[in-house]
Motif scaffolding. Structure first.
Motif, PDB file in Angstrom:
ATOM      1  N   ILE A   5      45.141 -32.666 -59.543  1.00 41.23           N
ATOM      2  CA  ILE A   5      43.921 -31.949 -59.167  1.00 41.23           C
ATOM      3  C   ILE A   5      43.980 -31.700 -57.667  1.00 41.23           C
ATOM      4  O   ILE A   5      43.940 -32.639 -56.863  1.00 41.23           O
ATOM      5  CB  ILE A   5      42.653 -32.751 -59.508  1.00 41.23           C
ATOM      6  N   VAL A   6      44.087 -30.430 -57.285  1.00 41.38           N
ATOM      7  CA  VAL A   6      44.061 -30.020 -55.883  1.00 41.38           C
ATOM      8  C   VAL A   6      42.678 -29.469 -55.611  1.00 41.38           C
ATOM      9  O   VAL A   6      42.211 -28.579 -56.327  1.00 41.38           O
ATOM     10  CB  VAL A   6      45.142 -28.943 -55.592  1.00 41.38           C
ATOM     11  N   HIS A   7      42.015 -30.008 -54.598  1.00 44.55           N
ATOM     12  CA  HIS A   7      40.657 -29.548 -54.312  1.00 44.55           C
ATOM     13  C   HIS A   7      40.442 -29.343 -52.819  1.00 44.55           C
ATOM     14  O   HIS A   7      41.103 -29.959 -51.987  1.00 44.55           O
ATOM     15  CB  HIS A   7      39.623 -30.541 -54.857  1.00 44.55           C
ATOM     16  N   GLU A   8      39.510 -28.462 -52.519  1.00 39.98           N
ATOM     17  CA  GLU A   8      39.030 -28.222 -51.160  1.00 39.98           C
ATOM     18  C   GLU A   8      37.545 -28.564 -51.160  1.00 39.98           C
ATOM     19  O   GLU A   8      36.812 -28.142 -52.050  1.00 39.98           O
ATOM     20  CB  GLU A   8      39.227 -26.756 -50.782  1.00 39.98           C
ATOM     21  N   SER A   9      37.122 -29.331 -50.175  1.00 35.86           N
ATOM     22  CA  SER A   9      35.716 -29.704 -50.098  1.00 35.86           C
ATOM     23  C   SER A   9      35.303 -29.799 -48.641  1.00 35.86           C
ATOM     24  O   SER A   9      35.943 -30.499 -47.861  1.00 35.86           O
ATOM     25  CB  SER A   9      35.481 -31.039 -50.797  1.00 35.86           C
ATOM     26  N   LEU A  10      34.257 -29.088 -48.284  1.00 36.62           N
ATOM     27  CA  LEU A  10      33.806 -29.089 -46.897  1.00 36.62           C
ATOM     28  C   LEU A  10      32.621 -30.020 -46.673  1.00 36.62           C
ATOM     29  O   LEU A  10      32.535 -30.693 -45.657  1.00 36.62           O
ATOM     30  CB  LEU A  10      33.451 -27.664 -46.460  1.00 36.62           C
ATOM     31  N   PHE A  11      31.688 -30.052 -47.602  1.00 34.17           N
ATOM     32  CA  PHE A  11      30.509 -30.910 -47.482  1.00 34.17           C
ATOM     33  C   PHE A  11      30.567 -32.108 -48.423  1.00 34.17           C
ATOM     34  O   PHE A  11      29.630 -32.883 -48.490  1.00 34.17           O
ATOM     35  CB  PHE A  11      29.238 -30.101 -47.754  1.00 34.17           C
ATOM     36  N   GLU A  74      32.284 -21.384 -39.939  1.00 31.64           N
ATOM     37  CA  GLU A  74      30.828 -21.319 -40.047  1.00 31.64           C
ATOM     38  C   GLU A  74      30.291 -22.595 -40.697  1.00 31.64           C
ATOM     39  O   GLU A  74      29.259 -23.123 -40.276  1.00 31.64           O
ATOM     40  CB  GLU A  74      30.408 -20.089 -40.854  1.00 31.64           C
ATOM     41  N   ALA A  75      30.982 -23.094 -41.712  1.00 32.50           N
ATOM     42  CA  ALA A  75      30.563 -24.330 -42.372  1.00 32.50           C
ATOM     43  C   ALA A  75      30.689 -25.515 -41.412  1.00 32.50           C
ATOM     44  O   ALA A  75      29.817 -26.389 -41.380  1.00 32.50           O
ATOM     45  CB  ALA A  75      31.379 -24.566 -43.636  1.00 32.50           C
TER      46      ALA A  75
END
Length: 173
Positions: A5-11, A74-75
């Motif tokens: 599982i490859v994921h991107e998460s900013l918050f 922006e995030a």
């Protein structure tokens, strides 16, 4: 066989969903059928090993699609964790495996009639890159850009992970 599982998460919302999907997979998979590995996009391999039998790819929906450098900046200005790269950049860097089953997922703010999906964009980009078995999976809802995940969505992510485990167990990934 391994599920990656490859994921991107900013918050942190997409990471929370990815962890829950991984837990559902682990609960549904017999140990002899394989392991589940969860990796942030910044540490994701650009070559997917032959031991990986199912690849899940997930990220937040920003500006109707996958994140871009500008949307990540922006995030970050709103308190998000900074990231060297997003799914978009990783997809263009990873070496394709055309026969590998890939399922995408995303998180996004639940706004009526708002178009766009990182999961749809990622599936399309992965197919374009040569992952011919890439398909759009699920969208998981968050209350606002910074979250939290909408009540009931983590339970749904757990069930979806278990459903994916059934597919893996029956060789229908």
């Amino acid at each position: 066989m391994k599920v990656l599982i490859v994921h991107e998460s900013l918050f942190g919302n997409t990471r929370q969903v990815a962890e829950t999907i991984a837990e559902g997979l682990r609960q549904g998979l017999a140990p002899e059928l394989g392991e589940v590995a969860l990796v942030d996009v910044d540490q994701a391999p650009t070559s997917i090993g032959d031991d990986v039998g199912l690849l899940l790819v997930g990220g937040p929906t920003h500006a109707f699609s996958m994140t871009r450098p500008q949307t990540r900046q922006e995030a970050a200005a709103k308190g998000a964790a900074s990231s060297r790269q997003g799914l978009r950049e990783w997809i263009w860097a990873v070496t394709p495996r055309e026969s590998l089953p890939v399922v995408t997922f995303d998180t996004r703010v639940h706004v009526r009639m708002l178009p766009g999906s990182a999961a749809a964009a990622a599936a399309k980009a992965l197919r374009h890159r040569g992952f011919d078995r890439a398909e759009r999976g699920e969208t998981f809802w968050v209350r606002d850009t910074a979250g939290p995940v909408v009540e009931g969505e983590l339970e749904r992510a757990l069930r979806w992970g278990a459903e994916l485990a059934t597919r893996v167990a029956h060789g229908v990934s």
